[in-house]
Design a protein around this motif. Structure first.
Motif, PDB file in Angstrom:
ATOM      1  N   LEU A  76      11.030  -2.652  -2.493  1.00  0.00           N
ATOM      2  CA  LEU A  76      10.895  -4.098  -2.691  1.00  0.00           C
ATOM      3  C   LEU A  76      11.338  -4.493  -4.095  1.00  0.00           C
ATOM      4  CD1 LEU A  76       9.831  -6.877  -1.653  1.00  0.00           C
ATOM      5  CD2 LEU A  76       7.629  -6.237  -2.657  1.00  0.00           C
ATOM      6  N   LEU A  77      10.889  -3.738  -5.084  1.00  0.00           N
ATOM      7  CA  LEU A  77      11.274  -4.030  -6.465  1.00  0.00           C
ATOM      8  C   LEU A  77      12.767  -3.790  -6.691  1.00  0.00           C
ATOM      9  CD1 LEU A  77       8.176  -2.600  -8.345  1.00  0.00           C
ATOM     10  CD2 LEU A  77       8.723  -4.997  -7.866  1.00  0.00           C
ATOM     11  N   LYS A  78      13.335  -2.799  -6.008  1.00  0.00           N
ATOM     12  CA  LYS A  78      14.778  -2.567  -6.075  1.00  0.00           C
ATOM     13  C   LYS A  78      15.538  -3.779  -5.544  1.00  0.00           C
ATOM     14  CE  LYS A  78      16.601  -0.944  -2.717  1.00  0.00           C
ATOM     15  NZ  LYS A  78      17.401  -1.350  -1.553  1.00  0.00           N
ATOM     16  N   ASN A  79      15.083  -4.302  -4.412  1.00  0.00           N
ATOM     17  CA  ASN A  79      15.742  -5.483  -3.845  1.00  0.00           C
ATOM     18  C   ASN A  79      15.622  -6.682  -4.780  1.00  0.00           C
ATOM     19  OD1 ASN A  79      16.257  -3.901  -1.604  1.00  0.00           O
ATOM     20  ND2 ASN A  79      15.705  -5.500  -0.165  1.00  0.00           N
ATOM     21  N   ASN A  94       0.813  -1.220   0.000  1.00  0.00           N
ATOM     22  CA  ASN A  94       0.000   0.000   0.000  1.00  0.00           C
ATOM     23  C   ASN A  94       0.849   1.274   0.000  1.00  0.00           C
ATOM     24  OD1 ASN A  94      -2.407  -1.458   0.023  1.00  0.00           O
ATOM     25  ND2 ASN A  94      -2.292  -1.684   2.249  1.00  0.00           N
ATOM     26  N   ASP A  95       2.095   1.181   0.437  1.00  0.00           N
ATOM     27  CA  ASP A  95       3.012   2.323   0.462  1.00  0.00           C
ATOM     28  C   ASP A  95       3.877   2.279  -0.797  1.00  0.00           C
ATOM     29  OD1 ASP A  95       4.720   4.393   1.035  1.00  0.00           O
ATOM     30  OD2 ASP A  95       5.540   3.490   2.855  1.00  0.00           O
ATOM     31  N   GLN A  96       3.767   3.302  -1.625  1.00  0.00           N
ATOM     32  CA  GLN A  96       4.476   3.300  -2.905  1.00  0.00           C
ATOM     33  C   GLN A  96       5.991   3.241  -2.726  1.00  0.00           C
ATOM     34  OE1 GLN A  96       3.658   6.664  -5.408  1.00  0.00           O
ATOM     35  NE2 GLN A  96       4.642   5.734  -7.176  1.00  0.00           N
TER      36      GLN A  96
END
Length: 102
Positions: free
Chosen positions: A70-73, A62-64
């Motif tokens: 997360l996508l960076k990791n 829910n937090d952009q």
């Protein structure tokens, strides 16, 4: 801010004593990848580390900003898996050099 980071980690249910090993892991393993020593093992461990930390600390969809982290990791994990699969080829310290006699 070492103590602040420990408090932040403990807020997620992770023991604070794991911060020191995480810092050591994040310093030593990239150096191994750069110089080409035990590259596949180091890249695999860093990939697993990125996935685990992403899921533990950044799974708030829910937090952009957390989604971006997360996508960076996951992107870093993919890059480390690429290195783990392909290796470093001739740039590795462990590669035996072939010399040609003239």
């Amino acid at each position: 801010n070492y103590s602040g980071t420990i408090s932040w980690m403990e807020g997620f249910g992770i023991p604070g004593f794991l911060l020191a090993p995480a810092i050591i892991l994040e310093i030593i393993l990239p150096i191994f990848i750069i110089i080409g020593y035990k590259t596949q093992l180091a890249a695999t461990l860093l990939s697993v580390f990125c996935i685990i930390t992403g899921v533990i600390f950044h799974l708030d969809i829910n937090d952009q900003m957390q989604t971006i982290q997360l996508l960076k990791n996951f992107g870093l994990a993919g890059g480390f898996l690429f290195i783990a699969i392909n290796g470093t080829k001739e740039w590795s310290v462990e590669t035996k050099k072939k010399y040609v006699r003239l």
